[in-house]
Scaffold this active site. Structure first.
Site, short mmCIF file in Angstrom:
data_model
loop_
_atom_site.label_atom_id
_atom_site.label_comp_id
_atom_site.label_asym_id
_atom_site.label_seq_id
_atom_site.Cartn_x
_atom_site.Cartn_y
_atom_site.Cartn_z
N GLU A 107 18.03 30.57 3.22
CA GLU A 107 18.13 28.86 3.58
C GLU A 107 18.66 27.90 3.17
O GLU A 107 17.46 26.83 1.98
CB GLU A 107 16.74 29.04 4.42
CG GLU A 107 15.92 29.78 4.92
CD GLU A 107 14.78 28.93 5.45
OE1 GLU A 107 15.50 29.37 7.04
OE2 GLU A 107 13.93 28.46 5.48
N ASN A 145 10.11 30.34 12.58
CA ASN A 145 9.17 28.97 12.45
C ASN A 145 9.17 28.20 12.68
O ASN A 145 9.74 27.43 13.21
CB ASN A 145 10.05 28.45 10.69
CG ASN A 145 9.03 27.78 9.83
OD1 ASN A 145 8.23 27.83 10.26
ND2 ASN A 145 10.10 27.49 9.39
N TRP A 146 8.17 27.66 13.65
CA TRP A 146 7.89 26.81 14.14
C TRP A 146 7.03 25.20 13.31
O TRP A 146 7.38 24.38 14.42
CB TRP A 146 6.55 27.23 15.10
CG TRP A 146 6.73 28.51 16.25
CD1 TRP A 146 7.50 29.18 16.73
CD2 TRP A 146 5.84 28.59 17.54
NE1 TRP A 146 7.49 29.90 17.48
CE2 TRP A 146 5.99 29.05 18.35
CE3 TRP A 146 4.76 27.79 17.44
CZ2 TRP A 146 5.24 29.62 19.17
CZ3 TRP A 146 3.32 28.40 18.85
CH2 TRP A 146 3.90 29.13 19.14
N HIS A 152 9.19 29.12 1.37
CA HIS A 152 9.92 27.77 2.44
C HIS A 152 9.88 26.54 1.93
O HIS A 152 9.21 25.90 0.98
CB HIS A 152 9.17 27.38 3.95
CG HIS A 152 10.43 26.47 4.33
ND1 HIS A 152 11.10 25.55 4.67
CD2 HIS A 152 11.06 27.54 5.82
CE1 HIS A 152 11.32 25.52 5.93
NE2 HIS A 152 11.43 26.62 6.72
N GLY A 206 17.61 22.22 9.69
CA GLY A 206 16.81 21.07 10.78
C GLY A 206 18.24 19.67 10.57
O GLY A 206 17.78 19.19 11.35
N GLY A 263 13.96 27.89 12.57
CA GLY A 263 13.73 26.62 12.84
C GLY A 263 13.23 26.26 14.28
O GLY A 263 12.99 26.83 15.46
N GLY A 264 14.34 25.27 14.51
CA GLY A 264 14.58 24.28 15.76
C GLY A 264 14.20 25.03 16.86
O GLY A 264 13.62 25.43 18.16
N GLU A 295 10.41 23.73 2.52
CA GLU A 295 9.58 22.13 3.22
C GLU A 295 8.93 22.18 2.42
O GLU A 295 8.19 21.03 1.51
CB GLU A 295 9.74 22.43 4.21
CG GLU A 295 11.39 22.13 5.22
CD GLU A 295 10.88 22.33 6.43
OE1 GLU A 295 9.91 22.41 7.24
OE2 GLU A 295 12.08 22.19 7.04
C1 PEP Z 1 13.50 27.05 9.08
O1 PEP Z 1 12.90 26.34 9.37
O2 PEP Z 1 13.07 27.87 8.00
C2 PEP Z 1 15.17 26.39 9.32
C3 PEP Z 1 15.42 27.70 9.23
O3 PEP Z 1 14.91 25.16 10.60
P1 PEP Z 1 16.41 25.66 11.34
O4 PEP Z 1 16.29 26.40 11.89
O5 PEP Z 1 15.59 24.01 11.95
O6 PEP Z 1 17.57 25.18 10.42
#
Ligand code: PEP
Length: 258
Positions: A180, A22-23, A108, A186, A243-244, A110
């Site tokens: 998640e 997930n960019w 998600h 993040g 994500g990151g 966010e």
């Molecule tokens: C995400 O954005 O779904 C995620 C899991 O981010 P990160 O891996 O950066 O915690």
């Protein structure tokens, strides 16, 4: 791993190791080109893995061009629950399908946190994606306050139940569920494998009760090359939503290989 023809053969996905990047709202044409080329050049070394990237909308054409002819999937990070019409700023599932998307994230944290996505809305988006032939990756997860308050199970089951009740209105197609924990996204703080497994087992039991025990269940939240193998070794964790770490080709590929 299947060849490129499997782009739409979604049935083969069931409980295969799936690693999705997930960019978020990151990227740029030049950096994307490097990242996509690295992923496109490595998928053959990752047999038995299903890999995909969920990119910002403007980069879908770039992902499509760079990943065409590989088994790597691409997708988007959100979708409208509506088919078409006066919904300024929204993007429909049909539009994503035209760009060859295989996946789309729904719910998600966010989106829930900053853009008001509700449980029912996430259910509607998940169904809209399925109806267009996409594989939705529906996300659930509790906040730190909810975890500390002993509410993890009730919260993730409430979020899952909203998706299940939307699916019960008539959609039946492959989909993916991602757990998640919001406090791990993040933050660099990841759930211990046993903590994640406990929630995954709860979700799996609910899926099984709904006749969907084989829906792939991803874990997401600060997954890195160094912790991926331990998480993926858990009985009910079928892969990761990254994500990151998905912005770094070497790290992302190492996670996919874990
Ligand atoms: C995400 O954005 O779904 C995620 C899991 O981010 P990160 O891996 O950066 O915690």
């Amino acid at each position: 791993m299947e060849g490129p023809d499997s782009q739409r053969q979604v049935g083969s996905l069931m409980r295969k190791r799936l690693v999705v990047g997930n960019w978020k709202m990151n990227g740029g044409l030049a950096a994307n080109a490097t990242l996509l080329a690295a992923v496109a050049g490595s998928w053959k070394q990752l047999p038995g893995r299903e890999i995909a990237v969920c990119v910002p909308y403007p980069y879908l054409a770039q992902a499509q061009a760079a990943l065409q002819g590989t088994a790597v999937g691409w997708g988007a990070q959100d979708v409208s629950e509506h088919v078409s019409g006066a919904y300024t700023g929204e993007v429909s599932a049909g539009m994503l399908a035209e760009f060859g998307c295989r996946y789309v994230l729904t719910g998600h944290s966010e989106r829930r946190q900053h853009f008001g996505d509700t449980d029912a809305g996430v259910g509607a988006k998940t169904v809209a994606a399925m109806r267009a032939g996409l594989i939705p990756i529906a996300c659930v997860g509790e906040t730190l306050a909810e975890r500390d308050g002993g509410m993890t199970g009730p919260v993730v089951l409430r979020q899952l139940d909203a998706v299940l009740s939307a699916l019960a209105q008539g959609a039946a197609a492959p989909w993916v569920l991602a757990y998640e924990p919001v406090w791990a996204i993040g933050t660099g703080r990841t759930a211990a494998p046993s903590e994640a497994q406990e929630v995954h087992a709860t979700l799996r039991a609910r899926l099984a009760a709904a006749g969907m025990k084989d829906v792939p269940l991803l874990y997401g939240g600060s997954v890195k090359a160094g912790n991926a193998a331990a998480l993926f070794a858990m009985a009910d964790i079928d892969g990761g939503l990254i994500g990151g770490a998905s912005l770094d080709a070497a790290e992302f590929l190492a996670i996919a290989a874990a």
